[in-house]
Design a protein around this motif. Structure first.
Motif, PDB file in Angstrom:
ATOM      1  N   SER A  14      35.316  45.137 -39.464  1.00 29.19           N
ATOM      2  CA  SER A  14      34.434  46.262 -39.143  1.00 29.19           C
ATOM      3  C   SER A  14      35.197  47.263 -38.279  1.00 29.19           C
ATOM      4  CB  SER A  14      33.212  45.745 -38.375  1.00 29.19           C
ATOM      5  OG  SER A  14      32.426  46.822 -37.940  1.00 29.19           O
ATOM      6  N   ILE A  55      33.557  49.438 -36.291  1.00 26.94           N
ATOM      7  CA  ILE A  55      32.574  49.962 -35.348  1.00 26.94           C
ATOM      8  C   ILE A  55      33.187  50.223 -33.973  1.00 26.94           C
ATOM      9  CG2 ILE A  55      31.685  47.702 -34.648  1.00 26.94           C
ATOM     10  CD1 ILE A  55      29.578  50.876 -35.142  1.00 26.94           C
ATOM     11  N   SER A  75      34.546  53.561 -33.461  1.00 26.70           N
ATOM     12  CA  SER A  75      33.532  54.606 -33.367  1.00 26.70           C
ATOM     13  C   SER A  75      32.886  54.668 -31.989  1.00 26.70           C
ATOM     14  CB  SER A  75      32.428  54.343 -34.392  1.00 26.70           C
ATOM     15  OG  SER A  75      32.961  54.212 -35.674  1.00 26.70           O
ATOM     16  N   GLY A 134      25.827  47.346 -35.263  1.00 25.80           N
ATOM     17  CA  GLY A 134      26.423  48.340 -36.147  1.00 25.80           C
ATOM     18  C   GLY A 134      27.562  47.904 -37.038  1.00 25.80           C
ATOM     19  N   GLN A 135      28.004  46.663 -36.908  1.00 27.93           N
ATOM     20  CA  GLN A 135      29.191  46.263 -37.661  1.00 27.93           C
ATOM     21  C   GLN A 135      29.010  46.289 -39.178  1.00 27.93           C
ATOM     22  OE1 GLN A 135      30.432  42.378 -36.453  1.00 27.93           O
ATOM     23  NE2 GLN A 135      28.452  41.452 -36.813  1.00 27.93           N
ATOM     24  N   ARG A 136      27.812  46.065 -39.640  1.00 30.91           N
ATOM     25  CA  ARG A 136      27.601  46.059 -41.098  1.00 30.91           C
ATOM     26  C   ARG A 136      27.732  47.445 -41.718  1.00 30.91           C
ATOM     27  NH1 ARG A 136      21.198  45.314 -42.183  1.00 30.91           N
ATOM     28  NH2 ARG A 136      20.514  46.871 -40.689  1.00 30.91           N
ATOM     29  N   PHE A 137      27.587  48.493 -40.898  1.00 27.15           N
ATOM     30  CA  PHE A 137      27.676  49.852 -41.421  1.00 27.15           C
ATOM     31  C   PHE A 137      29.113  50.322 -41.614  1.00 27.15           C
ATOM     32  CE2 PHE A 137      23.615  49.710 -39.080  1.00 27.15           C
ATOM     33  CZ  PHE A 137      22.769  49.842 -40.167  1.00 27.15           C
ATOM     34  N   THR A 138      30.065  49.651 -40.980  1.00 22.31           N
ATOM     35  CA  THR A 138      31.477  50.039 -41.120  1.00 22.31           C
ATOM     36  C   THR A 138      32.301  48.882 -41.688  1.00 22.31           C
ATOM     37  OG1 THR A 138      31.965  49.389 -38.837  1.00 22.31           O
ATOM     38  CG2 THR A 138      31.338  51.686 -39.214  1.00 22.31           C
ATOM     39  N   HIS A 139      31.650  48.002 -42.419  1.00 19.42           N
ATOM     40  CA  HIS A 139      32.307  46.820 -42.977  1.00 19.42           C
ATOM     41  C   HIS A 139      33.371  47.188 -44.002  1.00 19.42           C
ATOM     42  CE1 HIS A 139      32.644  43.627 -46.044  1.00 19.42           C
ATOM     43  NE2 HIS A 139      32.780  42.879 -44.982  1.00 19.42           N
ATOM     44  N   GLU A 140      34.504  46.538 -43.912  1.00 24.80           N
ATOM     45  CA  GLU A 140      35.559  46.584 -44.932  1.00 24.80           C
ATOM     46  C   GLU A 140      36.038  45.156 -45.121  1.00 24.80           C
ATOM     47  OE1 GLU A 140      38.680  49.428 -44.237  1.00 24.80           O
ATOM     48  OE2 GLU A 140      37.287  50.838 -43.342  1.00 24.80           O
TER      49      GLU A 140
END
Length: 109
Positions: free
Chosen positions: A34, A36, A39, A71-77
């Motif tokens: 992630s 996050i 950010s 918030g980690q799921r929103f910037t997952h790679e």
């Protein structure tokens, strides 16, 4: 290995040496899944001496941890190789922390 969750741990175990690069053998990087943290705050923001002297560091890090969880799921790679903090690259500091830790736990050994 795909999907959020424990992917960083599984990717760290199952990826090739070429894919992991500097995240191997006490390198200057680690495996994440992630972005996050990138950010949340400038890279060295929490490590500023002023933040520590004012006693704000723990509270800021706690808040960042909460933001990370939410918030980690929103910037997952799938796999991200991120550089570690400057403190983690300080060999003298690591040695001093190790010696201090030994002294602190000695009564319990």
């Amino acid at each position: 290995v795909s999907g959020p969750g424990i992917t960083s741990a599984l990717n760290a175990m199952l990826r090739t040496d070429d894919e992991l690069g500097d995240a191997l053998s006490n390198g200057r990087s680690f495996v994440a899944n992630s972005r996050i943290i990138e950010s949340i705050v400038p890279k060295d923001g929490v490590t500023l001496d002023l933040i520590t002297q004012l006693g704000w560091r723990d509270s800021i890090v706690d808040l960042q941890g909460l933001i990370l969880l939410l918030g980690q799921r929103f910037t997952h790679e799938e796999i991200i190789i991120q550089e570690t903090s400057p403190e983690s690259q300080n060999s003298e500091g690591q040695r001093a922390l190790y010696e201090w830790s030994l002294k602190e736990i000695e009564p319990f050994l």
